[in-house]
Design a protein around this motif. Structure first.
Motif, PDB file in Angstrom:
ATOM      1  N   ILE A  38      -5.279   2.393   3.170  1.00  0.00           N
ATOM      2  CA  ILE A  38      -4.560   1.731   2.087  1.00  0.00           C
ATOM      3  C   ILE A  38      -4.058   0.386   2.596  1.00  0.00           C
ATOM      4  O   ILE A  38      -3.573   0.294   3.726  1.00  0.00           O
ATOM      5  CB  ILE A  38      -3.350   2.561   1.613  1.00  0.00           C
ATOM      6  CG1 ILE A  38      -3.785   3.924   1.061  1.00  0.00           C
ATOM      7  CG2 ILE A  38      -2.514   1.787   0.590  1.00  0.00           C
ATOM      8  CD1 ILE A  38      -4.486   3.871  -0.282  1.00  0.00           C
ATOM      9  N   TYR A  39      -4.168  -0.651   1.792  1.00  0.00           N
ATOM     10  CA  TYR A  39      -3.565  -1.932   2.115  1.00  0.00           C
ATOM     11  C   TYR A  39      -2.819  -2.464   0.886  1.00  0.00           C
ATOM     12  O   TYR A  39      -3.050  -2.011  -0.229  1.00  0.00           O
ATOM     13  CB  TYR A  39      -4.611  -2.931   2.618  1.00  0.00           C
ATOM     14  CG  TYR A  39      -5.614  -3.375   1.573  1.00  0.00           C
ATOM     15  CD1 TYR A  39      -6.729  -2.597   1.277  1.00  0.00           C
ATOM     16  CD2 TYR A  39      -5.448  -4.578   0.895  1.00  0.00           C
ATOM     17  CE1 TYR A  39      -7.648  -3.001   0.334  1.00  0.00           C
ATOM     18  CE2 TYR A  39      -6.360  -4.995  -0.054  1.00  0.00           C
ATOM     19  CZ  TYR A  39      -7.471  -4.204  -0.332  1.00  0.00           C
ATOM     20  OH  TYR A  39      -8.375  -4.608  -1.274  1.00  0.00           O
ATOM     21  N   GLU A  40      -1.925  -3.392   1.124  1.00  0.00           N
ATOM     22  CA  GLU A  40      -1.102  -3.953   0.044  1.00  0.00           C
ATOM     23  C   GLU A  40      -0.485  -2.851  -0.818  1.00  0.00           C
ATOM     24  O   GLU A  40      -0.553  -2.890  -2.049  1.00  0.00           O
ATOM     25  CB  GLU A  40      -1.916  -4.934  -0.791  1.00  0.00           C
ATOM     26  CG  GLU A  40      -2.253  -6.201  -0.001  1.00  0.00           C
ATOM     27  CD  GLU A  40      -2.996  -7.236  -0.839  1.00  0.00           C
ATOM     28  OE1 GLU A  40      -3.328  -6.956  -2.003  1.00  0.00           O
ATOM     29  OE2 GLU A  40      -3.252  -8.329  -0.297  1.00  0.00           O
ATOM     30  N   ASN A  41       0.086  -1.877  -0.170  1.00  0.00           N
ATOM     31  CA  ASN A  41       0.846  -0.766  -0.760  1.00  0.00           C
ATOM     32  C   ASN A  41      -0.009   0.310  -1.413  1.00  0.00           C
ATOM     33  O   ASN A  41       0.270   1.506  -1.267  1.00  0.00           O
ATOM     34  CB  ASN A  41       1.853  -1.266  -1.803  1.00  0.00           C
ATOM     35  CG  ASN A  41       2.857  -2.243  -1.253  1.00  0.00           C
ATOM     36  OD1 ASN A  41       3.155  -2.245  -0.065  1.00  0.00           O
ATOM     37  ND2 ASN A  41       3.372  -3.104  -2.124  1.00  0.00           N
ATOM     38  N   ASN A  42      -1.018  -0.095  -2.192  1.00  0.00           N
ATOM     39  CA  ASN A  42      -1.716   0.896  -2.998  1.00  0.00           C
ATOM     40  C   ASN A  42      -3.195   0.611  -3.234  1.00  0.00           C
ATOM     41  O   ASN A  42      -3.816   1.223  -4.098  1.00  0.00           O
ATOM     42  CB  ASN A  42      -1.024   1.037  -4.357  1.00  0.00           C
ATOM     43  CG  ASN A  42      -0.873  -0.286  -5.077  1.00  0.00           C
ATOM     44  OD1 ASN A  42      -1.589  -1.246  -4.783  1.00  0.00           O
ATOM     45  ND2 ASN A  42       0.056  -0.362  -6.002  1.00  0.00           N
ATOM     46  N   LYS A  43      -3.757  -0.311  -2.477  1.00  0.00           N
ATOM     47  CA  LYS A  43      -5.163  -0.656  -2.664  1.00  0.00           C
ATOM     48  C   LYS A  43      -6.020   0.056  -1.628  1.00  0.00           C
ATOM     49  O   LYS A  43      -5.633   0.169  -0.469  1.00  0.00           O
ATOM     50  CB  LYS A  43      -5.358  -2.168  -2.573  1.00  0.00           C
ATOM     51  CG  LYS A  43      -4.607  -2.931  -3.647  1.00  0.00           C
ATOM     52  CD  LYS A  43      -4.788  -4.429  -3.480  1.00  0.00           C
ATOM     53  CE  LYS A  43      -3.993  -5.168  -4.556  1.00  0.00           C
ATOM     54  NZ  LYS A  43      -4.076  -6.632  -4.399  1.00  0.00           N
TER      55      LYS A  43
ATOM     56  N   PRO B 148     -12.044   7.274  -0.637  1.00  0.00           N
ATOM     57  CA  PRO B 148     -11.982   8.040  -1.898  1.00  0.00           C
ATOM     58  C   PRO B 148     -10.619   7.954  -2.553  1.00  0.00           C
ATOM     59  O   PRO B 148      -9.599   7.743  -1.889  1.00  0.00           O
ATOM     60  CB  PRO B 148     -12.302   9.469  -1.452  1.00  0.00           C
ATOM     61  CG  PRO B 148     -12.043   9.507   0.006  1.00  0.00           C
ATOM     62  CD  PRO B 148     -12.282   8.143   0.539  1.00  0.00           C
ATOM     63  N   ASP B 149     -10.612   8.150  -3.887  1.00  0.00           N
ATOM     64  CA  ASP B 149      -9.356   8.032  -4.625  1.00  0.00           C
ATOM     65  C   ASP B 149      -8.454   9.252  -4.419  1.00  0.00           C
ATOM     66  O   ASP B 149      -7.400   9.344  -5.056  1.00  0.00           O
ATOM     67  CB  ASP B 149      -9.631   7.795  -6.108  1.00  0.00           C
ATOM     68  CG  ASP B 149     -10.460   8.892  -6.753  1.00  0.00           C
ATOM     69  OD1 ASP B 149     -10.850   8.723  -7.923  1.00  0.00           O
ATOM     70  OD2 ASP B 149     -10.723   9.918  -6.082  1.00  0.00           O
ATOM     71  N   ARG B 150      -8.852  10.163  -3.555  1.00  0.00           N
ATOM     72  CA  ARG B 150      -7.940  11.251  -3.154  1.00  0.00           C
ATOM     73  C   ARG B 150      -6.762  10.693  -2.354  1.00  0.00           C
ATOM     74  O   ARG B 150      -5.724  11.346  -2.229  1.00  0.00           O
ATOM     75  CB  ARG B 150      -8.666  12.286  -2.287  1.00  0.00           C
ATOM     76  CG  ARG B 150      -9.835  12.972  -2.941  1.00  0.00           C
ATOM     77  CD  ARG B 150     -10.358  14.118  -2.100  1.00  0.00           C
ATOM     78  NE  ARG B 150     -10.829  13.719  -0.777  1.00  0.00           N
ATOM     79  CZ  ARG B 150     -10.186  13.958   0.370  1.00  0.00           C
ATOM     80  NH1 ARG B 150      -9.020  14.596   0.356  1.00  0.00           N
ATOM     81  NH2 ARG B 150     -10.698  13.570   1.525  1.00  0.00           N
ATOM     82  N   PHE B 151      -6.964   9.505  -1.790  1.00  0.00           N
ATOM     83  CA  PHE B 151      -5.917   8.849  -1.017  1.00  0.00           C
ATOM     84  C   PHE B 151      -5.231   7.800  -1.888  1.00  0.00           C
ATOM     85  O   PHE B 151      -5.897   6.967  -2.509  1.00  0.00           O
ATOM     86  CB  PHE B 151      -6.510   8.173   0.224  1.00  0.00           C
ATOM     87  CG  PHE B 151      -7.117   9.137   1.205  1.00  0.00           C
ATOM     88  CD1 PHE B 151      -8.461   9.462   1.132  1.00  0.00           C
ATOM     89  CD2 PHE B 151      -6.338   9.732   2.187  1.00  0.00           C
ATOM     90  CE1 PHE B 151      -9.036  10.353   2.032  1.00  0.00           C
ATOM     91  CE2 PHE B 151      -6.889  10.622   3.095  1.00  0.00           C
ATOM     92  CZ  PHE B 151      -8.244  10.936   3.012  1.00  0.00           C
ATOM     93  N   SER B 152      -3.903   7.854  -1.928  1.00  0.00           N
ATOM     94  CA  SER B 152      -3.159   6.899  -2.742  1.00  0.00           C
ATOM     95  C   SER B 152      -1.901   6.462  -2.012  1.00  0.00           C
ATOM     96  O   SER B 152      -1.359   7.207  -1.197  1.00  0.00           O
ATOM     97  CB  SER B 152      -2.783   7.527  -4.093  1.00  0.00           C
ATOM     98  OG  SER B 152      -1.907   8.616  -3.891  1.00  0.00           O
ATOM     99  N   GLY B 153      -1.468   5.248  -2.313  1.00  0.00           N
ATOM    100  CA  GLY B 153      -0.267   4.720  -1.679  1.00  0.00           C
ATOM    101  C   GLY B 153       0.716   4.221  -2.707  1.00  0.00           C
ATOM    102  O   GLY B 153       0.328   3.790  -3.799  1.00  0.00           O
ATOM    103  N   SER B 154       1.983   4.285  -2.346  1.00  0.00           N
ATOM    104  CA  SER B 154       3.034   3.771  -3.218  1.00  0.00           C
ATOM    105  C   SER B 154       4.170   3.246  -2.358  1.00  0.00           C
ATOM    106  O   SER B 154       4.284   3.584  -1.177  1.00  0.00           O
ATOM    107  CB  SER B 154       3.539   4.855  -4.171  1.00  0.00           C
ATOM    108  OG  SER B 154       4.173   5.897  -3.444  1.00  0.00           O
ATOM    109  N   LYS B 155       4.990   2.398  -2.985  1.00  0.00           N
ATOM    110  CA  LYS B 155       6.139   1.834  -2.275  1.00  0.00           C
ATOM    111  C   LYS B 155       7.299   1.702  -3.241  1.00  0.00           C
ATOM    112  O   LYS B 155       7.127   1.336  -4.406  1.00  0.00           O
ATOM    113  CB  LYS B 155       5.783   0.463  -1.690  1.00  0.00           C
ATOM    114  CG  LYS B 155       6.873  -0.129  -0.789  1.00  0.00           C
ATOM    115  CD  LYS B 155       6.537  -1.535  -0.320  1.00  0.00           C
ATOM    116  CE  LYS B 155       7.316  -2.570  -1.079  1.00  0.00           C
ATOM    117  NZ  LYS B 155       7.240  -3.925  -0.441  1.00  0.00           N
TER     118      LYS B 155
END
Lengths: 112, 117
Positions: free
Chosen positions: A49-54, A60-67
């Protein structure tokens, strides 16, 4: 001594979801983008993940990020045995009037 | 195709200076915005960022190691060199170079450096 705090370990059964937290401060997470890295045993880290959620191409979209504020989270859904690895958050920090990159303390994900 | 590869000694003695070279391909350090960084990882421990150099020769260092580190680039050779002085057994680690774009999305395979007499 890292300025970004992560839980040492998280675990869940295959198919379940885990969330890894990364706690920082206004000098790092609060004012900068967060990245997440996966490190499989014996290999170099891989950007998830980069820039918080990209997600980079191929992740795969199984991986997600948030801040939110001074904390960030990495979520992994549909947990697979191949997801067993160490995970690190990372961001820039400006607490000493100069920008330097910092990594989190790392979290080991175990698939039960 | 972007690749990075670290090279240097596998064993250094305490108090010696370590010199590591990162040789890369697939991008140029003369391109605006491009940088190359160094990260290390002691056995069984977390990642630790060391230094980064940008295309315009701007250099950033870990505050805790700044007095011991130096990073330089040779654009014509596609290389970045990291030197660390006064090596100690606690500096035993795998040393990686990586490309931030943003986030470090390309990494070398790493090179294990052991500090021992």
């Amino acid at each position: 001594q890292s300025v970004l705090t992560q839980p040492p370990s998280v675990s869940a059964a295959p198919g379940q979801k885990v969330t890894i937290s990364c706690s920082g401060s206004s000098s790092n997470i609060g004012n900068n983008y967060v990245s997440w890295y996966q490190q499989l045993p014996g290999t170099a880290p891989k950007l998830l993940i980069y820039e918080n959620n990209k997600r980079p191409s191929g992740i795969p979209d199984r991986f997600s990020g948030s801040k939110s504020g001074t904390s960030a989270n990495l979520g992994i859904t549909g947990l697979q045995t191949g997801d067993e690895a160490d995970y690190y958050c990372g961001t820039w920090d400006s607490s000493l009037s100069v920008y330097n990159y910092v990594f989190g303390t790392g979290t080991k994900v175990t698939v039960l | 195709q972007i690749t990075l590869k670290e090279s240097g000694p596998t064993l250094v003695k305490p108090t010696q200076t370590l010199t590591l070279t990162c040789t890369f391909s697939g991008f140029s350090l003369s391109t605006s915005g491009v940088g190359v960084g160094w990260i290390r990882q002691p056995p069984g421990k977390a990642l630790e960022w060391l230094a980064l150099i940008y295309w315009d020769d701007d250099k950033r260092y870990s505050p805790s190691l700044k007095s011991r580190l130096s990073i330089t680039k040779d654009t014509s050779k596609n290389q970045v060199v990291l030197t660390m002085t006064n090596m100690d057994p606690v500096d035993t680690a795998t040393y990686y170079c990586a490309l931030p774009r943003p986030g470090f999305d390309y990494w070398g395979q790493g090179t294990l450096v052991t500090v021992s007499s």
